[in-house]
Design an enzyme around this catalytic site. Structure first.
Site, PDB file in Angstrom:
ATOM      1  CG  HIS A   1      -2.053   0.938   1.126  1.00 28.04           C
ATOM      2  ND1 HIS A   1      -1.952   2.279   1.418  1.00 28.04           N
ATOM      3  CD2 HIS A   1      -3.314   0.725   0.702  1.00 28.04           C
ATOM      4  CE1 HIS A   1      -3.121   2.847   1.199  1.00 28.04           C
ATOM      5  NE2 HIS A   1      -3.962   1.934   0.754  1.00 28.04           N
TER       6      HIS A   1
ATOM      7  CG  ASP B   1      -8.528  -4.253  -2.867  1.00 30.72           C
ATOM      8  OD1 ASP B   1      -9.746  -4.098  -2.730  1.00 30.72           O
ATOM      9  OD2 ASP B   1      -7.772  -3.363  -3.280  1.00 30.72           O
TER      10      ASP B   1
HETATM   11  N1  ACO Z   1       4.200  -7.407  -4.717  1.00 27.39           N
HETATM   12  C1  ACO Z   1       5.540  -7.350  -4.866  1.00 27.39           C
HETATM   13  N2  ACO Z   1       6.271  -6.240  -4.625  1.00 27.39           N
HETATM   14  C2  ACO Z   1       5.616  -5.142  -4.220  1.00 27.39           C
HETATM   15  C3  ACO Z   1       4.227  -5.134  -4.048  1.00 27.39           C
HETATM   16  C4  ACO Z   1       3.517  -6.316  -4.303  1.00 27.39           C
HETATM   17  N3  ACO Z   1       2.177  -6.369  -4.159  1.00 27.39           N
HETATM   18  N4  ACO Z   1       3.846  -3.892  -3.658  1.00 27.39           N
HETATM   19  C5  ACO Z   1       4.957  -3.159  -3.596  1.00 27.39           C
HETATM   20  N5  ACO Z   1       6.041  -3.901  -3.918  1.00 27.39           N
HETATM   21  C6  ACO Z   1       7.450  -3.500  -3.906  1.00 27.39           C
HETATM   22  C7  ACO Z   1       7.752  -2.510  -5.019  1.00 27.39           C
HETATM   23  O1  ACO Z   1       8.126  -3.170  -6.191  1.00 27.39           O
HETATM   24  C8  ACO Z   1       8.883  -1.721  -4.402  1.00 27.39           C
HETATM   25  O2  ACO Z   1      10.056  -2.514  -4.479  1.00 27.39           O
HETATM   26  P1  ACO Z   1      11.520  -1.811  -4.624  1.00 27.39           P
HETATM   27  O3  ACO Z   1      11.676  -0.935  -3.426  1.00 27.39           O
HETATM   28  O4  ACO Z   1      12.473  -2.940  -4.670  1.00 27.39           O
HETATM   29  O5  ACO Z   1      11.465  -1.034  -5.897  1.00 27.39           O
HETATM   30  C9  ACO Z   1       8.503  -1.641  -2.919  1.00 27.39           C
HETATM   31  O6  ACO Z   1       7.682  -2.776  -2.687  1.00 27.39           O
HETATM   32  C10 ACO Z   1       7.783  -0.397  -2.521  1.00 27.39           C
HETATM   33  O7  ACO Z   1       6.573  -0.321  -3.233  1.00 27.39           O
HETATM   34  P2  ACO Z   1       6.149   0.962  -4.044  1.00 27.39           P
HETATM   35  O8  ACO Z   1       6.416   0.706  -5.483  1.00 27.39           O
HETATM   36  O9  ACO Z   1       6.746   2.191  -3.464  1.00 27.39           O
HETATM   37  O10 ACO Z   1       4.615   0.967  -3.760  1.00 27.39           O
HETATM   38  P3  ACO Z   1       3.578   2.007  -4.344  1.00 27.39           P
HETATM   39  O11 ACO Z   1       3.186   2.876  -3.234  1.00 27.39           O
HETATM   40  O12 ACO Z   1       4.068   2.691  -5.571  1.00 27.39           O
HETATM   41  O13 ACO Z   1       2.393   1.056  -4.812  1.00 27.39           O
HETATM   42  C11 ACO Z   1       0.593  -0.409  -4.667  1.00 27.39           C
HETATM   43  C12 ACO Z   1       1.370   0.683  -3.950  1.00 27.39           C
HETATM   44  C13 ACO Z   1       0.150   0.066  -6.065  1.00 27.39           C
HETATM   45  C14 ACO Z   1      -0.658  -0.697  -3.844  1.00 27.39           C
HETATM   46  C15 ACO Z   1       1.485  -1.669  -4.774  1.00 27.39           C
HETATM   47  O14 ACO Z   1       1.809  -2.111  -3.478  1.00 27.39           O
HETATM   48  C16 ACO Z   1       0.812  -2.776  -5.575  1.00 27.39           C
HETATM   49  O15 ACO Z   1       0.882  -2.776  -6.795  1.00 27.39           O
HETATM   50  N6  ACO Z   1       0.130  -3.753  -4.879  1.00 27.39           N
HETATM   51  C17 ACO Z   1      -0.609  -4.786  -5.556  1.00 27.39           C
HETATM   52  C18 ACO Z   1      -1.944  -4.252  -6.070  1.00 27.39           C
HETATM   53  C19 ACO Z   1      -2.914  -3.990  -4.951  1.00 27.39           C
HETATM   54  O16 ACO Z   1      -3.125  -4.814  -4.061  1.00 27.39           O
HETATM   55  N7  ACO Z   1      -3.557  -2.814  -5.014  1.00 27.39           N
HETATM   56  C20 ACO Z   1      -4.590  -2.427  -4.031  1.00 27.39           C
HETATM   57  C21 ACO Z   1      -4.092  -1.344  -3.132  1.00 27.39           C
HETATM   58  S1  ACO Z   1      -5.287  -0.920  -1.925  1.00 27.39           S
HETATM   59  C22 ACO Z   1      -6.398  -0.005  -2.783  1.00 27.39           C
HETATM   60  O17 ACO Z   1      -6.124   0.696  -3.692  1.00 27.39           O
HETATM   61  C23 ACO Z   1      -7.756  -0.137  -2.400  1.00 27.39           C
END
Ligand code: ACO
Length: 431
Positions: free
Chosen positions: A308, A365
């Site tokens: 998140h 979710d």
């Molecule tokens: N699986 C694997 N790696 C992940 C995930 C994941 N679900 N989420 C984040 N990461 C990693 C990123 O790749 C990043 O890695 P790095 O530091 O090596 O580059 C690190 O964790 C930090 O994540 P960010 O990219 O900074 O996260 P961001 O805030 O941009 O994205 C998001 C948040 C879109 C929710 C992301 O976690 C994601 O895509 N999750 C899966 C989709 C999801 O469940 N979305 C629902 C969110 S809740 C909502 O909107 C209701």
């Protein structure tokens, strides 16, 4: 402590005012940065940008805290208010007394039917139409049927009318979208039913067979709506505010919010989670492989329902839903293998250094789909239900923006990285 931060640009040092919220979060006011220095801030994805100040919802992502108008989310689970009570709280900023809530429910009840001409719109959609597309189109279509609400009113009267109408009709539209996709005959709402029960009736009753609403299932539906009701400046809410900042009307702004919510990185994740769990269940992929793929930087795969932007701790909504999932499945005597898979996947991820270091936890979710599935909601309706839940937040944030004096149109800048000035080449001279 100084009320200014100093920014040293080499040839110039400027002072940026520090602003502080009621929970001590601090921000740098850079609204004059460009005019005073020629620089802009660069923050793709806006992870460090406060787009507004707001008194609606508070999140402390490090501690896993979520509060609606100051009230912790856990209390909405314990006290089990009606969804409309929560909507009232978010939109009008106070808990309604009994008379106020009863009056609001009457307004919602009076608005539950769609204009017959609006109902004909559904017939124009193919049965394969994605319900999120139908929902967003029909919310925008409401502008055509309620021209009296196109003027942006900030007063309570306007907001009572507009919010009760929108909250009521979104439920009918959502259920009709489902019925259209199944070729089911239309059915009318029952005013004596509460919000969540009426929704379940609209979804599942047949003209010759009324769906009996189990109180525990109604509770679970109500809880799902409440837990999604607002989440400060998330992608869809920021979209609503972005559209609203051009002084667009409430219907247009909320319709845009539905579109933003649709994506799998936002509200569409609830559907993506179930798809992923189903694939694991079918044996198409193992849980270990999912985790491995999520960790592989050359693979765009993400563990859906994990991570998140704001929470760097367990999402408090996911914690509540995980428990609610056990209760609903037990009540319905459903043994859903996907719940066991989800729990095992969570356990494995939370032990894995990749997820631990990045503070990636289940989000809202991760478990919501399992409950919706048990209730009989088809997967392509999951994000539609999220939209119904999120609507009070969109309305509250839109209203707050309208009420704030001097709000400017949202219009970010960019750092241009394209070609420098060059001449147009006539077609005959091009290679
Ligand atoms: N699986 C694997 N790696 C992940 C995930 C994941 N679900 N989420 C984040 N990461 C990693 C990123 O790749 C990043 O890695 P790095 O530091 O090596 O580059 C690190 O964790 C930090 O994540 P960010 O990219 O900074 O996260 P961001 O805030 O941009 O994205 C998001 C948040 C879109 C929710 C992301 O976690 C994601 O895509 N999750 C899966 C989709 C999801 O469940 N979305 C629902 C969110 S809740 C909502 O909107 C209701």
């Amino acid at each position: 402590m100084s009320k200014f931060a100093k920014l040293d640009l080499g040839d110039k040092i400027i002072e940026l005012p520090i602003i502080e919220g009621s929970e001590n979060e601090k921000g740098l006011d850079i609204s004059k940065l460009r005019s005073e220095t020629g620089y802009i801030s660069y923050d793709p994805g806006y992870g460090n940008t406060g787009s507004c100040s707001s008194a609606i919802t508070y999140i402390d992502g490090e501690k896993g805290i979520l509060r609606y108008r100051g009230i912790p989310i856990e209390e909405f689970n314990r006290e089990k208010p009606d969804f409309l009570e929560t909507a009232y709280l978010l939109i009008f900023g106070k808990l309604p007394n009994k008379t106020e809530l009863d009056e609001y429910k009457v307004l919602v009840g009076n608005n539950e039917h769609l204009h017959e001409a609006m109902k004909h719109h559904f017939e124009g959609f193919p049965t394969t139409a994605p319900p999120m597309a139908m929902l967003s189109s029909m919310i925008n279509t409401m502008s055509c049927f309620h021209p009296e609400l196109l003027e942006r009113g900030e007063n309570e009267g306007y907001c009572m009318t507009a919010s009760s109408l929108l909250l009521s009709k979104i439920r009918t539209i959502a259920a009709y979208a489902y019925r259209q996709s199944r070729g089911m005959p239309s059915i009318y709402p029952i005013p004596s039913l509460d919000y969540a029960a009426n929704f379940l009736h609209l979804m599942f009753s047949l003209p010759n067979k009324r769906y009996e609403v189990d109180p525990d299932i109604e509770d679970a539906m109500n809880l799902i709506f409440i837990l999604h009701a607002d989440h400060e400046q998330n992608c869809s809410t920021s979209t609503v505010r972005m559209v609203g900042s051009s002084q667009a009307n409430l219907f247009a702004s909320c319709s845009a919010g539905v579109c933003a919510l649709w994506g799998p990185l936002h509200g569409g994740a609830n559907l993506a989670v179930i798809k992923m769990l189903e694939e694991i269940h079918k044996g198409d992929i193992s849980a270990e492989k999912c985790i491995e793929m999520a960790k592989d930087k050359d693979n765009p795969f993400k563990l859906m329902g994990f991570g998140h932007r704001v929470y760097k701790n367990y999402d408090p909504r996911a914690r509540i839903l995980k428990k609610a999932g056990d209760k609903v499945l037990a009540k319905l005597k459903v043994k859903d293998p996907l719940l066991d898979i989800a729990k095992k996947l969570e356990e494995a991820a939370l032990k894995d250094p990749y997820f631990v270091e990045r503070k990636l936890f289940p989000n809202v979710d991760f478990y919501s789909g399992i409950i919706m599935r048990a209730i009989g909601i088809p997967t392509n309706m999951f994000t539609v239900l999220f939209s119904i839940g999120r609507l009070p937040g969109w309305i509250a944030q839109w209203r707050e923006q309208v009420k704030t004096p001097g709000v400017k149109i949202s219009r970010p800048r960019q750092i241009y990285t394209g070609e420098n000035k060059r001449s147009y080449i006539p077609m005959k001279d091009r290679k």
